[in-house]
Scaffold this motif. Structure first.
Motif, short mmCIF file in Angstrom:
data_model
loop_
_atom_site.label_atom_id
_atom_site.label_comp_id
_atom_site.label_asym_id
_atom_site.label_seq_id
_atom_site.Cartn_x
_atom_site.Cartn_y
_atom_site.Cartn_z
N UNK A 1 0.83 -1.21 0.00
CA UNK A 1 0.00 0.00 0.00
C UNK A 1 0.87 1.26 0.00
N UNK A 2 1.97 1.24 0.76
CA UNK A 2 2.88 2.39 0.77
C UNK A 2 3.44 2.60 -0.64
N UNK A 3 3.88 1.52 -1.27
CA UNK A 3 4.41 1.62 -2.63
C UNK A 3 3.33 2.09 -3.60
N UNK A 4 2.14 1.52 -3.48
CA UNK A 4 1.03 1.90 -4.36
C UNK A 4 0.62 3.35 -4.20
N UNK A 5 0.48 3.81 -2.97
CA UNK A 5 0.12 5.21 -2.73
C UNK A 5 1.22 6.13 -3.26
N UNK A 6 2.46 5.74 -3.07
CA UNK A 6 3.57 6.54 -3.59
C UNK A 6 3.55 6.65 -5.10
N UNK A 7 3.28 5.54 -5.77
CA UNK A 7 3.22 5.54 -7.24
C UNK A 7 2.05 6.38 -7.73
N UNK A 8 0.88 6.16 -7.14
CA UNK A 8 -0.31 6.91 -7.58
C UNK A 8 -0.15 8.40 -7.29
N UNK A 9 0.39 8.74 -6.12
CA UNK A 9 0.61 10.15 -5.79
C UNK A 9 1.63 10.78 -6.74
N UNK A 10 2.67 10.03 -7.08
CA UNK A 10 3.66 10.54 -8.03
C UNK A 10 3.08 10.75 -9.41
N UNK A 11 2.24 9.83 -9.85
CA UNK A 11 1.60 9.98 -11.16
C UNK A 11 0.63 11.16 -11.15
N UNK A 12 -0.10 11.29 -10.06
CA UNK A 12 -1.06 12.39 -9.95
C UNK A 12 -0.33 13.74 -9.88
N UNK A 13 0.76 13.78 -9.14
CA UNK A 13 1.56 15.01 -9.02
C UNK A 13 2.18 15.37 -10.37
N UNK A 14 2.63 14.36 -11.11
CA UNK A 14 3.26 14.60 -12.40
C UNK A 14 2.29 15.04 -13.48
N UNK A 15 0.99 14.73 -13.32
CA UNK A 15 0.03 15.09 -14.35
C UNK A 15 -0.45 16.52 -14.23
N UNK A 16 -0.15 17.19 -13.12
CA UNK A 16 -0.55 18.58 -12.95
C UNK A 16 0.37 19.49 -13.75
N UNK A 17 -0.22 20.47 -14.39
CA UNK A 17 0.56 21.40 -15.22
C UNK A 17 0.66 22.73 -14.54
#
Length: 89
Positions: A73-89
């Motif tokens: 879950x820690x890895x998954x939340x980190x990946x999803x948060x990173x993807x979400x953070x990276x998609x913001x312009x």
């Protein structure tokens, strides 16, 4: 699948996802629904890995399986948060 098993998966996913967010330092820009989804996926994958590794099922809490689920879950939340953070312009 019964309604009890679906509700159980949601509750367990919420707990596992919340623990994943708790142990991940910093702020995660994901909502609570996405946290529950990540927790459900982490719980399912953690259980499958524990079964493949031959972790014995006990009457009480399966601590090794729980640790695997929370780490996933820690890895998954980190990946999803990173993807979400990276998609913001």
């Amino acid at each position: 699948m019964t309604i009890e098993s679906i509700l159980g998966a949601i509750v367990i996913g919420a707990v596992i996802g919340a623990l994943g967010r708790l142990f991940l330092p910093g702020r995660q820009p994901i909502g609570w629904i996405l946290t529950i989804v990540v927790g459900i996926v982490a719980a399912l994958i953690g259980t499958a890995i524990a079964q493949v590794m031959g972790v014995a099922t006990t009457d009480g809490i399966d601590w090794i399986e729980l640790v695997m689920q929370v780490v996933l879950a820690v890895v998954g939340v980190g990946i999803v948060a990173g993807l979400k953070r990276g998609s913001r312009v």
